[in-house]
Design a protein around this motif. Structure first.
Motif, PDB file in Angstrom:
ATOM      1  N   LEU A 545     -77.917  70.542 -67.055  1.00 44.47           N
ATOM      2  CA  LEU A 545     -76.825  70.274 -67.984  1.00 44.47           C
ATOM      3  C   LEU A 545     -75.867  69.277 -67.355  1.00 44.47           C
ATOM      4  CD1 LEU A 545     -77.906  73.145 -68.875  1.00 44.47           C
ATOM      5  CD2 LEU A 545     -75.610  73.596 -69.692  1.00 44.47           C
ATOM      6  N   LEU A 546     -75.573  68.195 -68.081  1.00 44.94           N
ATOM      7  CA  LEU A 546     -74.607  67.195 -67.629  1.00 44.94           C
ATOM      8  C   LEU A 546     -73.428  67.209 -68.589  1.00 44.94           C
ATOM      9  CD1 LEU A 546     -77.067  64.260 -66.819  1.00 44.94           C
ATOM     10  CD2 LEU A 546     -76.288  66.084 -65.314  1.00 44.94           C
ATOM     11  N   LYS A 714     -71.061  59.397 -75.911  1.00 37.75           N
ATOM     12  CA  LYS A 714     -70.127  58.956 -76.945  1.00 37.75           C
ATOM     13  C   LYS A 714     -69.710  60.092 -77.873  1.00 37.75           C
ATOM     14  CE  LYS A 714     -71.842  55.092 -78.341  1.00 37.75           C
ATOM     15  NZ  LYS A 714     -72.288  53.928 -79.138  1.00 37.75           N
ATOM     16  N   ASN A 715     -70.630  60.974 -78.214  1.00 38.38           N
ATOM     17  CA  ASN A 715     -70.342  61.998 -79.219  1.00 38.38           C
ATOM     18  C   ASN A 715     -70.105  63.373 -78.596  1.00 38.38           C
ATOM     19  OD1 ASN A 715     -70.549  60.222 -81.429  1.00 38.38           O
ATOM     20  ND2 ASN A 715     -72.765  60.334 -81.343  1.00 38.38           N
ATOM     21  N   GLN A 716     -71.193  64.054 -78.216  1.00 35.91           N
ATOM     22  CA  GLN A 716     -71.031  65.448 -77.807  1.00 35.91           C
ATOM     23  C   GLN A 716     -70.449  65.633 -76.402  1.00 35.91           C
ATOM     24  OE1 GLN A 716     -73.889  64.344 -79.219  1.00 35.91           O
ATOM     25  NE2 GLN A 716     -73.994  65.470 -81.145  1.00 35.91           N
ATOM     26  N   ARG A 717     -70.583  64.597 -75.549  1.00 35.66           N
ATOM     27  CA  ARG A 717     -70.099  64.674 -74.174  1.00 35.66           C
ATOM     28  C   ARG A 717     -70.846  65.728 -73.346  1.00 35.66           C
ATOM     29  NH1 ARG A 717     -64.806  66.360 -74.036  1.00 35.66           N
ATOM     30  NH2 ARG A 717     -64.919  67.145 -76.153  1.00 35.66           N
ATOM     31  N   MET A 718     -72.018  66.108 -73.822  1.00 33.50           N
ATOM     32  CA  MET A 718     -72.839  67.062 -73.079  1.00 33.50           C
ATOM     33  C   MET A 718     -74.303  66.742 -73.324  1.00 33.50           C
ATOM     34  SD  MET A 718     -72.944  71.198 -73.457  1.00 33.50           S
ATOM     35  CE  MET A 718     -74.164  72.197 -72.644  1.00 33.50           C
ATOM     36  N   LYS A 719     -75.095  66.734 -72.249  1.00 36.89           N
ATOM     37  CA  LYS A 719     -76.534  66.505 -72.387  1.00 36.89           C
ATOM     38  C   LYS A 719     -77.283  67.632 -71.690  1.00 36.89           C
ATOM     39  CE  LYS A 719     -76.685  61.545 -73.169  1.00 36.89           C
ATOM     40  NZ  LYS A 719     -77.330  61.698 -74.471  1.00 36.89           N
ATOM     41  N   ILE A 720     -78.355  68.070 -72.337  1.00 34.04           N
ATOM     42  CA  ILE A 720     -79.180  69.141 -71.788  1.00 34.04           C
ATOM     43  C   ILE A 720     -80.595  68.613 -71.622  1.00 34.04           C
ATOM     44  CG2 ILE A 720     -79.966  71.517 -72.080  1.00 34.04           C
ATOM     45  CD1 ILE A 720     -77.717  71.917 -74.099  1.00 34.04           C
ATOM     46  N   PHE A 721     -81.138  68.733 -70.405  1.00 37.45           N
ATOM     47  CA  PHE A 721     -82.504  68.301 -70.122  1.00 37.45           C
ATOM     48  C   PHE A 721     -83.326  69.518 -69.696  1.00 37.45           C
ATOM     49  CE2 PHE A 721     -79.928  64.566 -69.424  1.00 37.45           C
ATOM     50  CZ  PHE A 721     -80.666  63.547 -69.997  1.00 37.45           C
ATOM     51  N   GLU A 722     -84.502  69.655 -70.293  1.00 40.82           N
ATOM     52  CA  GLU A 722     -85.431  70.687 -69.847  1.00 40.82           C
ATOM     53  C   GLU A 722     -86.246  70.126 -68.699  1.00 40.82           C
ATOM     54  OE1 GLU A 722     -89.268  73.205 -71.512  1.00 40.82           O
ATOM     55  OE2 GLU A 722     -87.821  72.370 -72.934  1.00 40.82           O
ATOM     56  N   ILE A 723     -86.284  70.859 -67.578  1.00 43.65           N
ATOM     57  CA  ILE A 723     -87.008  70.393 -66.395  1.00 43.65           C
ATOM     58  C   ILE A 723     -88.467  70.829 -66.519  1.00 43.65           C
ATOM     59  CG2 ILE A 723     -87.131  70.432 -63.882  1.00 43.65           C
ATOM     60  CD1 ILE A 723     -84.196  71.274 -63.859  1.00 43.65           C
ATOM     61  N   ALA A 724     -89.332  69.881 -66.861  1.00 46.19           N
ATOM     62  CA  ALA A 724     -90.769  70.163 -66.958  1.00 46.19           C
ATOM     63  C   ALA A 724     -91.454  69.625 -65.707  1.00 46.19           C
ATOM     64  CB  ALA A 724     -91.342  69.522 -68.222  1.00 46.19           C
TER      65      ALA A 724
END
Length: 733
Positions: A545-546, A714-724
């Motif tokens: 999560l960033l 720009k919008n949500q200010r949050m990024k979620i990456f699934e670590i595969a």
């Protein structure tokens, strides 16, 4: 008498169906207006000929009217909005009129502004829109009187600043400022400061400008409260009396939320009811007609002092309707009063339906009107009287309100208080005493100031007693349960369960059948809750999560149910850092990340009092560098005790941290590390480089940098990456 016998209730129900239809369908205004005129014409044609067709077209008329009203507010002026869309993030000059003062202080002024035109690079565009202006005065050398003369309701002014759209939620379930301001018909914010232009074009000197006088009265009351009470007591009094809660400390708000009495901080029907009782007692010896007129005037003034909160307007309208029914000796029907108040509010401002205050207020009163009578029917069998009946009534009303408002409380606060029933029995009466004390203190302060210190001590003692009660209930280990990701579908199914339970209670089946049926319905809803859960994170998978918050950038890595947290504070503003830490705690709760094994902070700000501290592993705290603090049971350079595939390394004096989670190596550093990654000999490892600015991420697989990911917040200010195993998969929301 049946509810259906009241036409205003049926009208409001159809009107709201039209709202929903207009919002979802987004039909152009000219088509809706054509359909509306056609339906009215058909109603008149079949007025005396065919009752069935007349009723059908009457229903279609009301639904179309509702759709037209919401569309008129929500989807009008699209061309003007496109102009503002192009000009956002740019410095512009606006001409227009001040329509309302939201906040007025030495550091900041917020006011609503009806623009006539916007100027960019000496080109003027006619734009008639309502905006929220935030004027930062922290570096201003002018007195408040200077700004007060310019920023007064009704004045025409010229002001420059930077246009921006209200921020969207940081994460699913976060407070949506954009929707909240849209409920006030505001789609843009102008940020200005003392270096920007601010000029008075024309002062409104009309003696009929009552809003200006009432705004001045509100400001005078605010300044008197701030100057004559302690900082904490003043913040609470302002929240309780003039609907200004921004100065109430977060820990106090948290206690009120946890104990289930946060509603007393929002000026609403409870406060309006107490004001009505105080006014009725004050004018008790007068004739009923004069009394009703004076009480109505008092409520009108109080509504403006409370900044025209939808809940206060609703309660004031309902109070006046009840008083008028007393005058005409007609029986008051609560649902009818609610419907009249709701219809007036929504016709005046349809977008109030998006306002949390409106939603909570109306759902609470509807609960009293629809759910409480069902409980009360059973209470009558016990033939209680006196104090016992009064106490049981309070408990049943509190239960009814809790049931009716639960979806909104769960959506906005993500918590459900277990102790709210008991806490409300103590806090609500105390709130009434405090409200009366506030009014008495303000009167004494202005009429007999020499007696004010005595009354002030008494009021502050009751307020502190109230704080102690709320703190006691709010800090109990079992005070509340967290409600994660309560979605719209959850709400629909929830109200379906409530409706089914009420029908069963009022049915003629046996008590045992009712009990078993309701228990099965509730059990099925709780058991299948996850089917409509909006949670984007599966606790069994690994995520990155960033986050970009107001004063911080954060990185959260979730791997094999172990959590690493890294936080960068962009300045030393303790107020903003405290808010970010509380926000981060809410994010972790939303995704059920309860325990943090390793946490790294770039300043000692974490030692502030905040809810996040309970999640940290505080068995060891190390200071690794000038600004690096580490929480967790670890060694100086590497951690590998009871956590397989979880290693931590820190390169001194470089602010560079390396974290290995299984096959994934995270490098967090202010310097670029492509060459470092390329030199790594372990070809089976995966490297992810993230800089503190969180604008770019490099990913390396099999000794080659395969992905360069631009991080656009720009919008949500949050990024979620699934670590595969092969890639980082970004999750959209």
């Amino acid at each position: 008498m049946r509810v259906s016998d009241y036409p205003i209730i049926k009208f409001l129900s159809l009107f709201l169906i039209g709202f929903l239809f207009g919002y979802v369908a987004k039909i152009p205004l000219y088509i809706l207006l054509t359909i509306l005129i056609l339906c009215i014409s058909l109603v008149l044609i079949f007025q005396k000929q065919n009752q069935s067709l007349r009723n059908l077209f009457s229903i279609l008329t009301v639904i179309t009217f509702g759709a037209f009203i919401i569309s008129l507010s929500f989807f009008s002026n699209q061309n003007e909005m496109k102009i503002l869309d192009v000009l956002q993030k740019r410095k512009v000059l606006l001409y227009g009129r001040v329509s309302n003062i939201e906040y007025f202080d030495k550091d900041k002024i917020s006011f609503e502004f009806n623009s006539d035109s916007v100027v960019y690079r000496k080109v003027s565009f006619p734009v008639k829109q309502k905006l929220l202006v935030n004027l930062d005065l922290r570096e201003s050398s002018f007195s408040l009187n200077y700004f007060d003369a310019i920023i007064s309701i009704g004045n025409v002014i010229r002001i420059s600043g930077t246009l921006s759209k209200p921020s969207e939620p940081l994460y699913p379930g976060d407070f949506n400022l954009r929707v909240y301001l849209k409920s006030k018909n505001i789609s843009y914010i102008l940020s200005s400061n003392n270096f920007d232009e601010l000029n008075l074009i024309e002062a409104n000197k009309s003696i009929l400008n009552y809003q200006r006088y009432l705004s001045k009265l509100r400001q005078k009351i605010k300044f008197q409260i701030e100057q004559n009470f302690g900082q904490l007591e003043a913040a609470y009094i302002k929240g309780l009396f003039i609907a200004e809660r921004s100065d109430i400390p977060e820990n106090i708000k948290s206690d009120f939320i946890n104990s289930g009495v946060i509603h007393v901080l929002a000026v609403s029907g409870l406060h309006t009811g107490y004001i009505v009782l105080i006014l009725l007692a004050l004018f008790g010896r007068m004739k009923l007609t004069i009394k009703i007129i004076l009480v109505s005037i008092g409520l009108f003034i109080f509504a403006h002092i409370a900044n025209l909160s939808p809940s206060v307007i609703r309660a004031s309208l309902m109070s006046v309707i009840v008083l008028l029914n007393l005058l005409t000796e007609r029986k008051t029907f609560l649902l009818n009063s609610i419907s009249i108040a709701g219809l007036i509010i929504l016709i005046m401002n349809p977008l109030d339906i998006l306002n949390p205050s409106f939603q909570l207020s109306f759902s609470a009163v509807l609960s009293i009107a629809l759910i409480y009578p069902v409980f009360n029917d059973y209470l009558k069998k016990f033939q209680l009287s006196g104090f016992k009946k009064y106490l049981i009534d309070l408990i049943l009303i509190s239960i009814a309100v809790s049931i009716g408002t639960f979806p909104f409380v769960a959506s906005y606060y993500q918590k459900f208080s277990v102790v709210s029933l008991i806490a409300n029995l103590i806090v609500i009466p105390l709130t009434g005493i405090i409200l009366g004390g506030i009014i008495l203190n303000l009167v004494i302060l202005n009429l007999v100031p020499s007696l004010f210190p005595i009354y002030k001590i008494a009021l502050e003692s009751i307020i502190n007693l109230n704080f102690s009660v709320v703190n006691f209930f709010g800090t109990l280990p079992f005070a509340y349960t967290t409600i994660r990701n309560f979605s719209l579908l959850n709400s629909i199914f929830y109200y379906g369960v409530v409706f089914s339970a009420l029908l069963l209670i009022k049915s003629r089946f046996s008590l045992a059948f009712k009990f078993i049926s309701i228990a099965l319905i509730v059990f099925n809803y709780v058991y299948h809750y996850d089917l409509v859960d909006d949670n984007l994170v599966d606790g069994n998978k690994n995520y990155l999560l960033l986050l970009q918050m107001s004063n911080s950038n954060g990185i959260v890595a979730h791997f094999d149910n172990k959590i690493f947290l890294k936080l960068f504070e962009r300045s030393d503003s303790l107020l903003h850092i405290r808010k970010d830490l509380n926000k981060l705690n809410q994010i972790l709760e939303n995704y059920n990340f309860d325990k943090i094994q390793l946490a790294s902070f770039s300043s000692p700000a974490i030692f502030l009092s905040n809810n996040l501290m309970s999640k940290l592993n505080k068995s060891q705290i190390k200071r690794l560098d000038e600004k690096i603090w580490l929480f967790g049971d670890i060694g100086q350079n590497e951690m590998n005790k009871n956590m397989s595939s979880f290693h931590y390394n820190y390169i001194p004096n470089s602010f560079t941290e390396l974290i290995r989670l299984g096959e994934v190596n995270f490098i967090i550093s202010p310097v670029r590390f492509e060459k470092f990654i390329q030199k790594q000999s372990n070809k089976n490892s995966k490297f992810v480089y993230i800089n503190p600015r969180l604008d770019t991420m490099f990913v390396k697989n099999n000794d080659v940098i395969t992905d360069t990911i631009p991080l656009d917040f720009k919008n949500q200010r949050m990024k979620i990456f699934e670590i595969a195993s092969e890639e980082l998969k970004e999750i959209k929301w």
